[in-house]
Structures are given as C-alpha cells and as structure tokens.
Design an enzyme around this catalytic site. Structure first.
Site, PDB file in Angstrom:
ATOM      1  N   LYS A 132       0.826  -1.216   0.000  1.00 59.37           N
ATOM      2  CA  LYS A 132       0.000   0.000   0.000  1.00 59.37           C
ATOM      3  C   LYS A 132       0.856   1.260   0.000  1.00 59.37           C
ATOM      4  O   LYS A 132       0.494   2.260  -0.616  1.00 59.37           O
ATOM      5  CB  LYS A 132      -0.953   0.015   1.205  1.00 59.37           C
ATOM      6  CG  LYS A 132      -2.100  -0.960   1.068  1.00 59.37           C
ATOM      7  CD  LYS A 132      -3.178  -0.643   2.070  1.00 59.37           C
ATOM      8  CE  LYS A 132      -4.368  -1.559   1.903  1.00 59.37           C
ATOM      9  NZ  LYS A 132      -5.380  -1.362   2.929  1.00 59.37           N
ATOM     10  N   LYS A 213     -10.520 -11.171  -6.873  1.00 57.77           N
ATOM     11  CA  LYS A 213     -11.559 -11.241  -5.843  1.00 57.77           C
ATOM     12  C   LYS A 213     -12.560 -10.106  -6.027  1.00 57.77           C
ATOM     13  O   LYS A 213     -12.157  -8.992  -6.360  1.00 57.77           O
ATOM     14  CB  LYS A 213     -10.882 -11.098  -4.471  1.00 57.77           C
ATOM     15  CG  LYS A 213     -11.342 -12.101  -3.473  1.00 57.77           C
ATOM     16  CD  LYS A 213     -10.511 -12.063  -2.220  1.00 57.77           C
ATOM     17  CE  LYS A 213     -10.760 -10.838  -1.384  1.00 57.77           C
ATOM     18  NZ  LYS A 213     -10.297 -10.958   0.004  1.00 57.77           N
ATOM     19  N   LYS A 216     -14.676  -4.030  -2.849  1.00 61.45           N
ATOM     20  CA  LYS A 216     -15.356  -2.730  -2.785  1.00 61.45           C
ATOM     21  C   LYS A 216     -14.804  -1.771  -3.827  1.00 61.45           C
ATOM     22  O   LYS A 216     -15.494  -0.861  -4.267  1.00 61.45           O
ATOM     23  CB  LYS A 216     -15.139  -2.112  -1.403  1.00 61.45           C
ATOM     24  CG  LYS A 216     -15.852  -2.820  -0.287  1.00 61.45           C
ATOM     25  CD  LYS A 216     -15.449  -2.179   1.042  1.00 61.45           C
ATOM     26  CE  LYS A 216     -15.978  -2.965   2.224  1.00 61.45           C
ATOM     27  NZ  LYS A 216     -15.021  -3.010   3.325  1.00 61.45           N
TER      28      LYS A 216
HETATM   29  P1  AMP Z   1     -13.021  -5.840   2.802  1.00 59.47           P
HETATM   30  O1  AMP Z   1     -14.293  -5.495   2.085  1.00 59.47           O
HETATM   31  O2  AMP Z   1     -11.923  -6.110   1.832  1.00 59.47           O
HETATM   32  O3  AMP Z   1     -12.679  -4.881   3.891  1.00 59.47           O
HETATM   33  O4  AMP Z   1     -13.280  -7.244   3.478  1.00 59.47           O
HETATM   34  C1  AMP Z   1     -13.989  -7.461   4.663  1.00 59.47           C
HETATM   35  C2  AMP Z   1     -14.176  -8.962   4.816  1.00 59.47           C
HETATM   36  O5  AMP Z   1     -15.134  -9.412   3.834  1.00 59.47           O
HETATM   37  C3  AMP Z   1     -12.920  -9.782   4.529  1.00 59.47           C
HETATM   38  O6  AMP Z   1     -12.156  -9.975   5.671  1.00 59.47           O
HETATM   39  C4  AMP Z   1     -13.482 -11.098   4.026  1.00 59.47           C
HETATM   40  O7  AMP Z   1     -13.840 -11.921   5.107  1.00 59.47           O
HETATM   41  C5  AMP Z   1     -14.748 -10.671   3.320  1.00 59.47           C
HETATM   42  N1  AMP Z   1     -14.563 -10.545   1.866  1.00 59.47           N
HETATM   43  C6  AMP Z   1     -14.210  -9.434   1.160  1.00 59.47           C
HETATM   44  N2  AMP Z   1     -14.207  -9.677  -0.160  1.00 59.47           N
HETATM   45  C7  AMP Z   1     -14.570 -10.981  -0.309  1.00 59.47           C
HETATM   46  C8  AMP Z   1     -14.765 -11.835  -1.430  1.00 59.47           C
HETATM   47  N3  AMP Z   1     -14.628 -11.414  -2.679  1.00 59.47           N
HETATM   48  N4  AMP Z   1     -15.145 -13.109  -1.203  1.00 59.47           N
HETATM   49  C9  AMP Z   1     -15.322 -13.569   0.070  1.00 59.47           C
HETATM   50  N5  AMP Z   1     -15.156 -12.817   1.158  1.00 59.47           N
HETATM   51  C10 AMP Z   1     -14.787 -11.531   0.987  1.00 59.47           C
END
Ligand code: AMP
Length: 347
Positions: A132, A213, A216
């Site tokens: 980052k 993946k 957001k």
């Molecule tokens: P984030 O949105 O990256 O802050 O992720 C928060 C949590 O959501 C992560 O720790 C994962 O457990 C879950 N997560 C985020 N993106 C995915 C994805 N594409 N597939 C499955 N779980 C996800």
C-alpha cells in the site's frame, strides 16, 4: 491472578480474562465502501451463523478507515450503513456485541501500549504496508501502525479465535508475537488468539474478471454485486458475467474460472456442491439466470429488512451506543491489566 502460560503454538491461552466456556470470536468490518456479495458470503454470513455457536464481537473499524485518504462524511455514512446491514442480515444485538471502534477509546489506549512492545522493523516488514505504501506518494504514519491497532482490537477482548483471510494472516501472526512478547516480558496479560481460516469456496470472484476477488474497489463496478444494488441491476450484472470459452457447464476452477465462480455463488445461495449443481444446467444462459434468481432470493429479505431499519437510524444508533458501553466494560479491564503490567499502575 493469571494462571496460564503464554504460547506460540496456536491454541488459545487465557491470561486473566473472564472465564468463558464458549469460544469468543471477533470480526471487524472497515467502512471504506459499500458492502458486496463477497462481504456477505465471506464475512457477514459466517458472523451471523456463528453467533449461535460462539460469543461474537463485531465492530465497525472506522479508525482503520482513516489510514488512507478518506472523506469524513462518507466514513460516517458507511459506518451506519454497515451496522444497519449487519442487523438486516440477522445479527442479533442481544446475542452478539456490535459497536463502532472509535466509540471505545480503549482501542487507541491499548494501541499505544502495544506500540511500546512492537519493533519499527516488524511493522515495516508487513506485506500490506509495503504494497500500500508503494502505491502512494504520501503515506500516513497510521498505515504503518495499522497492524498494531489491529492487535489492540483483538487483545482488548480476550478473544480465542479470529477469522482471517489470507491478506490478514500476517497481521494476526504479529498480534500473537506481540501478545506473547508482552506476556513474557511483563507477566501474563493477554489471551493469545489463533487464526481460523474461511473455506476457499467462500471467496466470491469478480464477475467481470473471475481471476480477481470481488471487492469494494474493483476496477469495474459491473463485476461487483453490491448488497444494496436494485434487483434489476443485480440481474443485469449476473447476465453479463464473463464466462469462459466452451459451451458446457462444468466445474473446473483452473480452466473455467468464470463458470466455476457462478456455480460457487449458486451453491452458497442454494446449498449443495457446485460440481453437482453443474449437471442441472445445459447452457451458460440458463446458469446465469438461475444464479441471478438465487442471489435475489437471498438478498430480497435482507434488503427489505434494511429498508425498514434505515427508516429509523435512531434505533441503529442506540444499538451501537449500547454495544460501545458493553464493550468498554471488558476493554477497560484489559487496559487496566496492561497498564499495571507495563508499569503505569501499582494495583
Ligand atoms: P473488505 O471489504 O476487503 O474490507 O473485506 C472485509 C471482509 O469481507 C474480509 O475480511 C473477508 O472476510 C470478506 N470478503 C471481502 N471480499 C470478499 C470476497 N470477494 N469473497 C469472500 N469474502 C470476501
């Protein structure tokens, strides 16, 4: 009196925390964007299902959202939105503890004490920090110390288990290292937690690029199904999902990542195995339509409940205020223990 010995071996050790017969788990969600299908499958659903088996703590990690460029209004809005979504998805505030990180000042208080037990080089070696910080010209100091705040989030509550994806594994390892070091240097103070890893199949891939993946901040919003997308938008995104060369519906993660992702999403909505579900569909069009319908079937009740809750933000704010008050009781005890151990208090 602290009776247990610190460990580096993986199992939880309890050091002076409240005795509990049930496993205690913590999950944090960072309010940096709108929640999507991956968040539901990988984070929200496991937390909601887990609340019946484990003592569950969920917090909105708004302090972590300040480590990179942010908009103040947006952080506030997303924090409330994510809390509302967790409740809409079935988190029961009488069963689980739900609160906003910044409303519990013990997080930052413990953060500082843990910084005094963490090496600069240790923080600098974190892969996420290196990646980052390499992307940016201006790097906030809080980006460097982010994993230490994460250690404070976890150690504050004497949790036994922390569900972590691959990207957070190194940070959890640092938490364990710092906790063990603190315990060894100043006497048993913290419970040393262990990581639990979600099933690989819980990962939802981007619909426009099934090798990445779903996230957001994906390159294309067409590849991400947001939980608050209107039904027609979700259907359109599903029907336009990138598939693979070939015509038959087969579960093959290596050669057919697009179709495999759709089958995994379908299986996560309907149950059953993605490989077995493949046999039910004769074409990509049929499969996509079935996935769109299944996802809508899961999201409709959540959306309805979200709309009801969003009409009364006062209720959600009360849940959060009550959660913060309850969180502080345990957190204050941990901070007291840590301050006494490190030499700031005599008893
Ligand atoms: P984030 O949105 O990256 O802050 O992720 C928060 C949590 O959501 C992560 O720790 C994962 O457990 C879950 N997560 C985020 N993106 C995915 C994805 N594409 N597939 C499955 N779980 C996800």
């Amino acid at each position: 009196m602290h009776t247990s010995t610190p460990t580096t071996a993986g199992g939880p050790t309890t050091a002076g925390g409240p005795t509990t017969s049930r496993v205690r788990r913590i999950t944090g969600l960072k309010p940096t964007g709108h929640l999507h299908l991956g968040n539901l499958t990988g984070a929200i659903r496991p937390v909601v299902d887990g609340q019946y088996r484990a003592e569950t703590i969920v917090f909105l990690a708004d302090l972590h959202a300040l480590t990179v460029t942010h908009q103040p209004e947006r952080i506030r809005g997303l924090t409330l939105e994510q809390a509302t979504m967790l409740l809409a998805a079935g988190l029961d505030p009488d069963r689980a503890l739900l609160y906003v990180q910044s409303q519990v000042p013990e997080h930052t208080e413990l953060h500082y004490l843990l910084e005094c037990a963490t090496g600069y080089g240790e923080a600098q070696r974190m892969i996420q920090f290196r990646e980052k910080s390499a992307e940016r010209q201006q790097v906030r100091l809080s980006l460097l110390s982010y994993p230490v705040l994460m250690a404070a989030d976890i150690l504050l509550h004497d949790v036994h288990e922390v569900p972590v994806g691959e990207d957070q594994s190194q940070h959890l390892e640092l938490t364990r290292t710092v906790a063990n070091r603190f315990n060894a240097r100043y006497g048993d103070t913290f419970t040393v937690p262990r990581a639990v890893h979600p099933a690989v199949s819980a990962r939802v891939m981007d619909l426009a690029d099934p090798t990445a993946k779903m996230g957001k901040t994906s390159a294309s919003p067409a590849g991400t199904v947001f939980l608050l997308d209107p039904p027609e938008v979700i259907r359109r995104k599903m029907l336009r999902a990138v598939t693979d060369p070939g015509r038959t519906v087969e579960y093959d993660p290596q050669r057919r990542p697009g179709v495999t992702n759709l089958l995994e999403i379908l299986a996560s909505c309907l149950g059953g195995s993605p490989a077995a579900l493949a046999a039910d569909y004769g074409s990509y069009a049929q499969l996509k339509s079935a996935v769109a319908e299944a996802v809508e079937g899961i999201l409709r009740p959540i959306r309805t409940r979200y709309t009801e809750l969003a009409r009364d933000p006062g209720y959600v704010r009360r849940v959060l205020a009550d959660g913060a008050e309850r969180a502080r009781e345990n957190a204050a005890d941990t901070v007291h223990r840590a301050k006494r151990a490190i030499g700031l208090l005599s008893h």
